[in-house]
Design a protein around this motif. Structure first.
Motif, PDB file in Angstrom:
ATOM      1  N   GLY A 140      17.104  -0.637 -19.688  1.00 17.93           N
ATOM      2  CA  GLY A 140      15.906  -1.280 -19.460  1.00 17.93           C
ATOM      3  C   GLY A 140      15.678  -2.322 -20.126  1.00 17.93           C
TER       4      GLY A 140
ATOM      5  N   GLY B  19       7.633  -4.607 -16.103  1.00 20.97           N
ATOM      6  CA  GLY B  19       8.238  -3.639 -16.818  1.00 20.97           C
ATOM      7  C   GLY B  19       7.329  -2.503 -17.093  1.00 20.97           C
TER       8      GLY B  19
ATOM      9  N   TRP C 220      12.991  -2.323 -18.130  1.00 20.73           N
ATOM     10  CA  TRP C 220      13.144  -2.660 -16.850  1.00 20.73           C
ATOM     11  C   TRP C 220      12.154  -3.921 -16.499  1.00 20.73           C
ATOM     12  CZ3 TRP C 220      17.424  -0.712 -15.980  1.00 20.73           C
ATOM     13  CH2 TRP C 220      17.732   0.810 -16.314  1.00 20.73           C
ATOM     14  N   HIS C 221      11.994  -4.774 -17.302  1.00 25.55           N
ATOM     15  CA  HIS C 221      11.223  -6.149 -16.925  1.00 25.55           C
ATOM     16  C   HIS C 221      12.209  -7.136 -16.462  1.00 25.55           C
ATOM     17  CE1 HIS C 221      12.859  -5.998 -20.963  1.00 25.55           C
ATOM     18  NE2 HIS C 221      12.597  -7.339 -20.959  1.00 25.55           N
TER      19      HIS C 221
ATOM     20  N   GLU D 188       7.626  -1.947 -13.419  1.00 17.68           N
ATOM     21  CA  GLU D 188       9.238  -1.863 -13.581  1.00 17.68           C
ATOM     22  C   GLU D 188       9.877  -2.213 -12.306  1.00 17.68           C
ATOM     23  OE1 GLU D 188      10.047   1.557 -15.215  1.00 17.68           O
ATOM     24  OE2 GLU D 188       9.849   2.934 -13.548  1.00 17.68           O
TER      25      GLU D 188
END
Length: 334
Positions: A17, A82, A66-67, A114
């Motif tokens: 992530g 994210g 997860w950005h 995200e």
């Protein structure tokens, strides 16, 4: 001589992530992620390939994984979206300043969660897309504006800016791995359908090559991991055709029926049959009293671009005002 292992302590160990962004000076900014022990990370650090060392950098305004992390023309990095604490999206966006002045926090952020994706446009703006939304970030005034809606739900798609300035989005997840692609046109702010991929792909990588082609590698599909790749060529790729229908006005007779002849038009001749479902829908006119309800599938033969669709209008002796009905098109395939 092969793969070199860097002997280094990483300030913020993250196993998924996080984002890694190549800076203009050749160093790499690493931001956020999901760390050991289930902790989300707000820290950033910079890797220097000359020394092989990581150095802590100014932290973000909040934890993210997860950005997106997009390098702007100025060299600064836009860090957006994210998640933190499971699926909660951050409510701020951070601008990492390469000059060393720290991180600027932007609070007027639209919902960016995200697994969104981002691409730098030729005019310096950033296009962000996910779910069925899109956003445009303007670095001149640090503002976000709504972009066009995507043609369908999409997460984790491959995204790349093409040589002509348009943005290709391909594959990803829409409830399952998808083979759909769509293209954002910054010149008029619209999104159009792109060519269908050869395979449905989620988690694939997407890379623009020096000659402008786009290489899509691997991912997962309906049957599992994909050991395949495919190429999108913006010069040779032909976008799917569009189908339109013309309006028509007829004068009904005193008895019997009079045909309303609608023209279906295909924007580009194709070498394969193109089909589309059609069906009448009431407006003011009453089905099977003012016109005969009609539905079916129209098929353009290879090389043809026009078809005529006939709907019977029922005549009578009444002095009726103008009445209308519609013809809806759906499920176009080629």
């Amino acid at each position: 001589t092969g793969v070199q292992t860097c002997a280094l302590p990483i300030s913020y160990p993250s196993y998924q992530g996080h984002a890694a962004t190549l800076l203009q000076n050749g160093k790499v900014l690493v931001s956020g992620g999901y760390g050991i022990g289930g902790s989300y990370i707000s820290g950033t650090e910079v890797f220097d390939p000359a020394t092989g060392l990581f150095t802590p950098a100014p932290g973000m305004s909040m934890m993210r994984s997860w950005h997106t992390a997009t390098r702007l023309d100025t060299g600064d990095v836009l860090i957006a979206g994210g998640s933190y604490y499971w699926m909660y999206p951050p409510v701020t966006t951070d601008l990492y300043n390469v000059s060393g002045t720290g991180v600027t926090t932007i609070t007027n952020t639209f919902y960016i969660s995200e697994n969104w994706n981002a691409a730098l446009l030729l005019d310096g703006r950033v296009f962000l897309a996910g779910n069925n939304y899109s956003q445009l970030f303007n670095p001149t005034n640090f503002t976000f504006t709504n972009g066009p809606a995507l043609l369908g739900t999409r997460y984790r798609c491959g995204i790349v800016t093409l040589p002509n300035g348009s943005v290709l989005m391909c594959g990803g997840w829409d409830g399952a791995a998808t083979s759909r692609s769509e293209i954002f046109l910054p010149t008029n702010g619209t999104i159009t359908r792109g060519p269908e991929m050869l395979a449905a792909r989620d988690y694939a990588t997407t890379t623009r090559l020096a000659d402008g082609r786009v290489l899509v590698i691997g991912g997962t599909g309906p049957t599992g991991v994909l050991a395949s790749a495919e190429m999108f060529d913006p010069v040779r790729s032909k976008l799917p055709p569009a189908i339109s229908i013309s309006g028509v006005t007829v004068t009904e007779g005193d008895a019997g029926t009079t045909n309303a002849n609608f023209t279906l038009a295909l924007s580009t001749p194709m070498g394969v049959p193109v089909s589309v479902d059609f069906g009448t829908s009431p407006n003011v006119a009453v089905p099977d009293e003012d016109y005969v309800s009609t539905n079916g599938t129209a098929v353009f033969a290879p090389g043809t671009t026009n078809l005529t669709l006939n709907v019977a209008v029922i005549g009578n002796l009444n002095r009726d005002p103008e009445r209308s009905f519609g013809v809806n098109l759906a499920n176009a395939t080629n």
